[in-house]
Motif scaffolding. Structure first.
Motif, PDB file in Angstrom:
ATOM      1  N   SER A   1    -186.974 -48.341 -31.999  1.00  0.00           N
ATOM      2  CA  SER A   1    -187.331 -48.274 -30.590  1.00  0.00           C
ATOM      3  C   SER A   1    -187.074 -46.855 -30.137  1.00  0.00           C
ATOM      4  CB  SER A   1    -186.477 -49.263 -29.793  1.00  0.00           C
ATOM      5  OG  SER A   1    -185.138 -48.842 -29.799  1.00  0.00           O
ATOM      6  N   VAL A   2    -187.376 -46.571 -28.889  1.00  0.00           N
ATOM      7  CA  VAL A   2    -187.168 -45.224 -28.377  1.00  0.00           C
ATOM      8  C   VAL A   2    -185.706 -44.815 -28.533  1.00  0.00           C
ATOM      9  CG1 VAL A   2    -187.269 -43.792 -26.322  1.00  0.00           C
ATOM     10  CG2 VAL A   2    -189.111 -45.368 -26.801  1.00  0.00           C
ATOM     11  N   SER A   3    -184.779 -45.704 -28.200  1.00  0.00           N
ATOM     12  CA  SER A   3    -183.367 -45.347 -28.281  1.00  0.00           C
ATOM     13  C   SER A   3    -182.928 -45.147 -29.724  1.00  0.00           C
ATOM     14  CB  SER A   3    -182.496 -46.406 -27.610  1.00  0.00           C
ATOM     15  OG  SER A   3    -182.618 -47.626 -28.290  1.00  0.00           O
ATOM     16  N   GLU A   4    -183.496 -45.897 -30.679  1.00  0.00           N
ATOM     17  CA  GLU A   4    -183.115 -45.738 -32.075  1.00  0.00           C
ATOM     18  C   GLU A   4    -183.655 -44.447 -32.670  1.00  0.00           C
ATOM     19  OE1 GLU A   4    -182.648 -50.216 -33.799  1.00  0.00           O
ATOM     20  OE2 GLU A   4    -184.673 -49.418 -33.573  1.00  0.00           O
ATOM     21  N   ALA A   5    -184.715 -43.920 -32.128  1.00  0.00           N
ATOM     22  CA  ALA A   5    -185.322 -42.723 -32.674  1.00  0.00           C
ATOM     23  C   ALA A   5    -184.529 -41.465 -32.339  1.00  0.00           C
ATOM     24  CB  ALA A   5    -186.752 -42.581 -32.165  1.00  0.00           C
ATOM     25  N   VAL A   6    -183.537 -41.569 -31.479  1.00  0.00           N
ATOM     26  CA  VAL A   6    -182.721 -40.419 -31.120  1.00  0.00           C
ATOM     27  C   VAL A   6    -181.669 -40.192 -32.201  1.00  0.00           C
ATOM     28  CG1 VAL A   6    -181.106 -39.477 -29.420  1.00  0.00           C
ATOM     29  CG2 VAL A   6    -183.104 -40.763 -28.663  1.00  0.00           C
ATOM     30  N   THR A   7    -181.599 -38.970 -32.704  1.00  0.00           N
ATOM     31  CA  THR A   7    -180.638 -38.600 -33.737  1.00  0.00           C
ATOM     32  C   THR A   7    -179.433 -37.944 -33.073  1.00  0.00           C
ATOM     33  OG1 THR A   7    -182.431 -38.269 -35.322  1.00  0.00           O
ATOM     34  CG2 THR A   7    -180.341 -37.194 -35.812  1.00  0.00           C
ATOM     35  N   SER A   8    -178.246 -38.485 -33.341  1.00  0.00           N
ATOM     36  CA  SER A   8    -177.009 -37.967 -32.746  1.00  0.00           C
ATOM     37  C   SER A   8    -176.326 -36.997 -33.695  1.00  0.00           C
ATOM     38  CB  SER A   8    -176.050 -39.111 -32.427  1.00  0.00           C
ATOM     39  OG  SER A   8    -176.595 -39.927 -31.427  1.00  0.00           O
ATOM     40  N   VAL A   9    -175.991 -35.810 -33.165  1.00  0.00           N
ATOM     41  CA  VAL A   9    -175.394 -34.754 -33.970  1.00  0.00           C
ATOM     42  C   VAL A   9    -174.143 -34.229 -33.272  1.00  0.00           C
ATOM     43  CG1 VAL A   9    -175.788 -32.506 -35.068  1.00  0.00           C
ATOM     44  CG2 VAL A   9    -177.718 -34.074 -34.718  1.00  0.00           C
ATOM     45  N   LEU A  10    -173.047 -34.156 -34.017  1.00  0.00           N
ATOM     46  CA  LEU A  10    -171.798 -33.589 -33.516  1.00  0.00           C
ATOM     47  C   LEU A  10    -171.509 -32.303 -34.268  1.00  0.00           C
ATOM     48  CD1 LEU A  10    -169.109 -33.729 -31.896  1.00  0.00           C
ATOM     49  CD2 LEU A  10    -168.185 -35.086 -33.805  1.00  0.00           C
ATOM     50  N   PHE A  11    -171.316 -31.203 -33.526  1.00  0.00           N
ATOM     51  CA  PHE A  11    -170.904 -29.925 -34.098  1.00  0.00           C
ATOM     52  C   PHE A  11    -169.411 -29.767 -33.842  1.00  0.00           C
ATOM     53  CE2 PHE A  11    -175.392 -29.357 -33.053  1.00  0.00           C
ATOM     54  CZ  PHE A  11    -175.891 -28.877 -34.252  1.00  0.00           C
ATOM     55  N   VAL A  12    -168.644 -29.416 -34.869  1.00  0.00           N
ATOM     56  CA  VAL A  12    -167.189 -29.341 -34.750  1.00  0.00           C
ATOM     57  C   VAL A  12    -166.699 -27.974 -35.198  1.00  0.00           C
ATOM     58  CG1 VAL A  12    -165.003 -30.396 -35.448  1.00  0.00           C
ATOM     59  CG2 VAL A  12    -167.051 -31.813 -35.292  1.00  0.00           C
ATOM     60  N   CYS A  13    -165.800 -27.383 -34.396  1.00  0.00           N
ATOM     61  CA  CYS A  13    -165.095 -26.171 -34.803  1.00  0.00           C
ATOM     62  C   CYS A  13    -163.630 -26.327 -34.407  1.00  0.00           C
ATOM     63  CB  CYS A  13    -165.732 -24.910 -34.229  1.00  0.00           C
ATOM     64  SG  CYS A  13    -165.587 -24.699 -32.453  1.00  0.00           S
ATOM     65  N   ASP A  14    -162.861 -25.254 -34.543  1.00  0.00           N
ATOM     66  CA  ASP A  14    -161.424 -25.325 -34.253  1.00  0.00           C
ATOM     67  C   ASP A  14    -161.146 -25.689 -32.808  1.00  0.00           C
ATOM     68  OD1 ASP A  14    -161.059 -24.379 -36.848  1.00  0.00           O
ATOM     69  OD2 ASP A  14    -160.945 -22.302 -36.179  1.00  0.00           O
ATOM     70  N   ASP A  15    -161.638 -24.831 -31.899  1.00  0.00           N
ATOM     71  CA  ASP A  15    -161.243 -24.961 -30.498  1.00  0.00           C
ATOM     72  C   ASP A  15    -162.354 -25.420 -29.561  1.00  0.00           C
ATOM     73  OD1 ASP A  15    -162.802 -22.692 -30.496  1.00  0.00           O
ATOM     74  OD2 ASP A  15    -161.198 -21.344 -29.859  1.00  0.00           O
ATOM     75  N   ASN A  16    -163.553 -25.596 -30.073  1.00  0.00           N
ATOM     76  CA  ASN A  16    -164.682 -26.046 -29.263  1.00  0.00           C
ATOM     77  C   ASN A  16    -164.881 -25.161 -28.033  1.00  0.00           C
ATOM     78  OD1 ASN A  16    -165.623 -28.987 -27.381  1.00  0.00           O
ATOM     79  ND2 ASN A  16    -166.915 -27.827 -28.738  1.00  0.00           N
ATOM     80  N   ALA A  17    -164.754 -23.849 -28.238  1.00  0.00           N
ATOM     81  CA  ALA A  17    -164.924 -22.907 -27.131  1.00  0.00           C
ATOM     82  C   ALA A  17    -166.092 -21.948 -27.340  1.00  0.00           C
ATOM     83  CB  ALA A  17    -163.638 -22.102 -26.926  1.00  0.00           C
ATOM     84  N   ALA A  18    -166.640 -21.884 -28.558  1.00  0.00           N
ATOM     85  CA  ALA A  18    -167.740 -20.951 -28.799  1.00  0.00           C
ATOM     86  C   ALA A  18    -168.801 -21.548 -29.731  1.00  0.00           C
ATOM     87  CB  ALA A  18    -167.202 -19.629 -29.351  1.00  0.00           C
TER      88      ALA A  18
END
Length: 162
Positions: free
Chosen positions: A10-27
């Motif tokens: 469905s439309v909601s299933e077609a969305v790909t979720s991506v998490l980017f992770v670094c040390d401090d999440n500031a840059a």
């Protein structure tokens, strides 16, 4: 829909979720989130987090994003703990963008995401161009039409693009 899964979508299933992770999440991770929001449009849900989040987004990063017309609204350093199972959002990909974050033990992410590491430069300009190139390639992949292993190989190969 998870990478390489079969079945109806469905439309909601077609969305790909991506998490980017670094040390401090500031840059770097916040910059990657902003880039994917722009490049990926509605096909992606971009997130970022840090293992030891900063108190606030670095002002030079905000200026940098604004100068490139990238969305900064809603960007703020947050902890990776917001994204672990069972309460975090279902994730399709988790990409670390710092060496220190890559060395952390992987928590129990919700959704059995593809894990990858993309090393980036410290200089904001170099970091931006490197992330933008990689994210454009990433966003162009047929995430829901290839087997998981093929997607994993391609996402890992993107790390070699400078």
């Amino acid at each position: 829909m998870t990478p390489g899964s079969k079945g109806s979508s469905s439309v909601s299933e077609a969305v790909t979720s991506v998490l980017f992770v670094c040390d401090d999440n500031a840059a770097a991770s916040l910059m990657a989130e902003a880039i994917l929001r722009t490049v990926g449009g509605r096909r992606f849900r971009a997130y970022s987090a840090g293992f030891t989040p900063a108190q606030k987004l670095a002002p030079d990063v905000l200026e940098f994003l604004a100068a490139r017309h990238l969305p900064a609204s809603g960007l703020a350093p947050k902890s990776w703990t917001h994204f672990v199972a069972p309460f975090g959002p279902r994730l399709d990909f988790v990409i670390t963008v710092s060496e220190r974050a890559a060395r952390q033990p992987a928590p129990d992410w919700h959704g059995e995401p593809v894990l990858a590491h993309w090393s980036v430069e410290d200089d904001l300009s170099d970091m931006f161009w490197m992330l933008q190139r990689r994210i454009k390639i990433f966003a162009s992949l047929p995430h829901t039409r290839l087997p998981r292993r093929s997607i994993e190989n391609r996402v890992h190969a993107i790390a070699t693009w400078q």
